[in-house]
Write a protein that holds these residues in place. Sequence first.
Motif, PDB file in Angstrom:
ATOM      1  N   GLY A 274     -88.194 -60.516 120.837  1.00  8.29           N
ATOM      2  CA  GLY A 274     -89.054 -60.877 121.961  1.00  8.29           C
ATOM      3  C   GLY A 274     -88.270 -61.056 123.248  1.00  8.29           C
ATOM      4  O   GLY A 274     -88.542 -61.965 124.036  1.00  8.29           O
ATOM      5  N   TRP A 275     -87.294 -60.187 123.470  1.00  9.93           N
ATOM      6  CA  TRP A 275     -86.394 -60.310 124.618  1.00  9.93           C
ATOM      7  C   TRP A 275     -87.171 -60.357 125.929  1.00  9.93           C
ATOM      8  O   TRP A 275     -87.972 -59.483 126.230  1.00  9.93           O
ATOM      9  CB  TRP A 275     -85.407 -59.153 124.630  1.00  9.93           C
ATOM     10  N   THR A 276     -86.933 -61.409 126.696  1.00 11.08           N
ATOM     11  CA  THR A 276     -87.658 -61.668 127.939  1.00 11.08           C
ATOM     12  C   THR A 276     -86.679 -62.159 128.996  1.00 11.08           C
ATOM     13  O   THR A 276     -85.722 -62.862 128.681  1.00 11.08           O
ATOM     14  CB  THR A 276     -88.739 -62.747 127.720  1.00 11.08           C
TER      15      THR A 276
ATOM     16  N   ALA B 220     -87.837 -64.742 123.159  1.00  6.20           N
ATOM     17  CA  ALA B 220     -89.090 -65.504 123.134  1.00  6.20           C
ATOM     18  C   ALA B 220     -89.680 -65.616 121.727  1.00  6.20           C
ATOM     19  O   ALA B 220     -90.377 -66.592 121.429  1.00  6.20           O
ATOM     20  CB  ALA B 220     -90.110 -64.867 124.077  1.00  6.20           C
TER      21      ALA B 220
ATOM     22  N   GLY C   6     -81.679 -63.757 130.154  1.00  9.71           N
ATOM     23  CA  GLY C   6     -82.584 -63.281 129.126  1.00  9.71           C
ATOM     24  C   GLY C   6     -82.643 -64.264 127.975  1.00  9.71           C
ATOM     25  O   GLY C   6     -81.688 -65.013 127.729  1.00  9.71           O
TER      26      GLY C   6
ATOM     27  N   GLU D 201     -84.567 -55.539 119.720  1.00  5.06           N
ATOM     28  CA  GLU D 201     -84.876 -56.221 120.974  1.00  5.06           C
ATOM     29  C   GLU D 201     -86.326 -56.692 120.989  1.00  5.06           C
ATOM     30  O   GLU D 201     -86.634 -57.823 121.389  1.00  5.06           O
ATOM     31  CB  GLU D 201     -84.601 -55.268 122.142  1.00  5.06           C
TER      32      GLU D 201
ATOM     33  N   TYR E  90     -85.935 -64.468 132.256  1.00  4.33           N
ATOM     34  CA  TYR E  90     -86.392 -65.626 133.026  1.00  4.33           C
ATOM     35  C   TYR E  90     -85.551 -65.728 134.294  1.00  4.33           C
ATOM     36  O   TYR E  90     -84.330 -65.597 134.259  1.00  4.33           O
ATOM     37  CB  TYR E  90     -86.235 -66.911 132.216  1.00  4.33           C
TER      38      TYR E  90
END
Length: 237
Positions: free
Chosen positions: A101-103, A118, A115, A97, A105
Amino acid sequence: MLARLPLGRNATRPLFLIVAVLTTLVADADAAAQNNAARLQWDLIWTGHYEATVDGRIGPATQRAIRSYQSAAGMLPSGELSQAQRKQLTADAAAAEAKAGWTIYQNPVAGYRIGYPAALLPLSRSLGPTGQEFYRGDMSANLAMLVTGPDSEAAFRASFDKIATDESHITVYKIFRPNWFVVSFLINDSGYYVMSRRKAGATASYVLRWPKSEDRSFRPVATAIANSFHVPANIAR
């Protein structure tokens, strides 16, 4: 039977209060078990072994994913994780994860949440007040979100049929429900994953595209994105 239980100091309390307390305790235990199962499924997504809905229920798909993870990690594929194995799975999933770069939005106008990776899609741009795109500089991979509609069920079905039967691509997977659909397909050397969710006021959709040569990185991400995509009931264009 309850009347004969040794209730001690609680013996003078009304029976309905005792039942209410016991019911609450059971419900809390069930909720905790479901949360633990959902977390397990989420971790199995990130190790590339679970490609389904995170529903908090341990069924055949989850058990197959556990055995697949165990086999890949050189463990006995029993379908039951020991405490040490569960700890290792958590660490493996967290590393994957973080590498992606799991982010999360959230669109400030439409309110949908999704998600995205990134590290794999480092650039972003607005596609209008309710649209957003995350992409690579060479545009070999991107994730685009749009809000359209509102759609009737018939119009929504027509959109699905158009995508699912398009002869310019090879459909890999498709599923339709009155309020959502998914279509996964191939065009040349790219994989695509489309999801749409229909609400009364509008339809929110996204398209994920990635190079097939990077399937190993993007397949878990595609499943994670699908499970993270939340569209509020009051969404509007």
